[in-house]
Write an enzyme that holds these catalytic residues in place. Structure first.
Site, mmCIF file in Angstrom:
data_model
loop_
_atom_site.group_PDB
_atom_site.id
_atom_site.type_symbol
_atom_site.label_atom_id
_atom_site.label_comp_id
_atom_site.label_asym_id
_atom_site.label_seq_id
_atom_site.Cartn_x
_atom_site.Cartn_y
_atom_site.Cartn_z
ATOM 1 N N THR A 14 -4.427 4.363 -3.282
ATOM 2 C CA THR A 14 -3.331 4.404 -2.310
ATOM 3 C C THR A 14 -3.436 5.748 -1.600
ATOM 4 O O THR A 14 -3.175 6.798 -2.187
ATOM 5 C CB THR A 14 -1.966 4.262 -2.998
ATOM 6 O OG1 THR A 14 -1.884 2.974 -3.607
ATOM 7 C CG2 THR A 14 -0.829 4.404 -1.987
ATOM 8 N N LYS A 41 0.331 -1.346 2.304
ATOM 9 C CA LYS A 41 0.800 -0.754 1.047
ATOM 10 C C LYS A 41 1.999 0.158 1.301
ATOM 11 O O LYS A 41 2.924 0.232 0.478
ATOM 12 C CB LYS A 41 -0.334 0.027 0.372
ATOM 13 C CG LYS A 41 0.058 0.722 -0.947
ATOM 14 C CD LYS A 41 0.498 -0.266 -2.023
ATOM 15 C CE LYS A 41 0.954 0.429 -3.303
ATOM 16 N NZ LYS A 41 -0.152 1.007 -4.085
#
Length: 288
Positions: free
Chosen positions: A97, A172
Site C-alpha cells: 500500500t 485502496k
C-alpha cells in the site's frame, strides 16, 4: 505454473508467498531479514536469495509487499534492486500500500526496462492473507494484468483491473477512507450502547442484519465490546495509509473532513500506547 519471486515476508507477504508455492509455482523469496527467508524456505520449500536483484533474476513475475514508498524504491530501483535484473517481458507486481505517484514512477521505470508493472494493493488483512481470500485492486495495462491475474488467484478471492498505473493504489485509498469512517461510527455506536445500558452483543446481532451491517461490525464488534485489540491491522499502518490518502486528497482537491478527523483520533490512540493495536481500537479513546 509460473517461475516467480516474492520480495517482503511480513505478516502479509509470508502467507501470500506460501499460497503461491502451495499452488505449484516455483518460488524464490527475499526478505531484509535473511533468517525470515530461511524460515519460509524451511516451511514451504523453494529458494531464498540474498538481494532483490538475485531474487528477480530470470523470473516471469516478481511480487513485492513491503512497508512504504521508500521501502519499495529500495527493493526496486535502489542498490541491488529487482529492476536491475528483471528479464525483458517479465512483470513486477507490487502489493505494497503506497502512493499513486510511486506506482506511476515505477511503471515508467519498468517500461524503460522492457518489462511490465502492476500496482496491486490488497485488502483483507493478515487473516485474508493466511486464508487466501484477499481483495486485490490493480492498476496497469490490460494485457499485462491478464498475464498475472491467474497467478494472483492463489491468494485472492477478488482481483480486478481498475485502470492505468496508480489506479490500484487510488482504489485502496478509497477502501481506507471507507474503513476509517465505518470504524469510528461503530466505535461511537458501541460506546453509546454501553452508556445507554443496552446488551451490546444482542444489539450488534440485531443491527448487523439491517442497513447498518458491515464487515467491521461482523468481525470487530464483539472484540471492540470486550476491549480486545491485540491482533489485526495496526494503528501505525492505518496512519501511514491515511497519510497517503490525505496527501492525494490535497493533490486532487478531494474534501475529506471525516478522514482527516479520524486520522487525528488514531493519533490519540498512538499516544495511549496503541501503535500496534488493531484499527478497531478507536473505541478505546472514547472510554478513557
Amino acid at each position: 505454473m509460473a517461475k516467480v519471486a516474492f520480495i517482503g515476508l511480513g505478516v502479509m507477504g509470508y502467507p501470500m508467498a506460501g499460497h503461491l508455492k502451495a499452488k505449484g509455482h516455483e518460488v524464490t523469496v527475499y526478505n531484509r531479514n535473511p533468517q525470515k527467508a530461511q524460515g519460509w524456505v524451511s516451511e514451504h520449500g523453494g529458494l531464498s536469495a540474498p538481494t532483490p536483484a538475485d531474487a528477480a533474476k530470470g523470473q516471469e513475475i516478481v511480487f513485492a509487499c513491503v512497508g512504504n514508498d521508500d521501502d519499495l524504491r529500495s527493493v526496486t530501483t535502489g542498490e541491488n534492486g529487482a529492476f536491475a535484473s528483471m528479464a525483458k517481458g517479465a512483470v513486477f507486481v507490487d502489493h505494497t500500500t503506497a502512493s499513486a505517484n510511486v506506482a506511476r514512477e515505477l511503471d515508467a521505470a519498468a517500461r524503460q526496462g522492457g518489462f511490465g508493472f502492476v500496482d496491486a494493493p490488497v485488502s483483507g488483512g493478515q487473516a485474508g492473507a493466511e486464508n487466501g481470500v484477499l481483495t486485490v485492486m490493480c492498476g496497469g495495462e490490460a494485457e499485462t494484468y491478464a498475464r498475472v491475474e491467474p497467478v494472483i488467484a492463489a491468494y485472492a478471492r477478488m482481483c480486478k483491473l481498475m485502470g492505468p498505473a496508480g489506479s490500484g493504489q487510488l482504489t485502496k485509498m478509497v477502501n481506507q477512507i471507507c474503513i476509517a469512517g465505518l470504524v469510528q461510527a461503530l466505535s461511537e455506536g458501541i460506546h453509546f450502547a454501553k452508556r445507554a445500558g443496552l446488551d451490546v452483543e444482542a444489539m450488534l446481532e440485531v443491527i448487523a442484519k439491517g442497513a447498518a451491517g458491515s464487515w467491521q461490525m461482523e468481525n470487530r464488534g464483539k472484540t471492540m465490546n470486550q476491549d480486545k485489540f491485540d491482533f489485526g491491522f495496526a494503528v501505525d499502518w492505518m496512519r501511514k495509509d491515511l497519510g497517503i490518502v490525505l496527501d492525494e486528497g490535497r493533490r486532487n482537491g478531494a474534501q475529506l473532513p471525516v478522514t482527516a478527523l479520524v486520522d487525528q483520533f488514531y493519533a490519540d490512540v498512538q499516544k495511549m500506547g496503541g501503535n500496534r493495536w488493531d484499527t478497531s481500537s478507536l473505541i478505546a479513546r472514547l472510554q478513557r
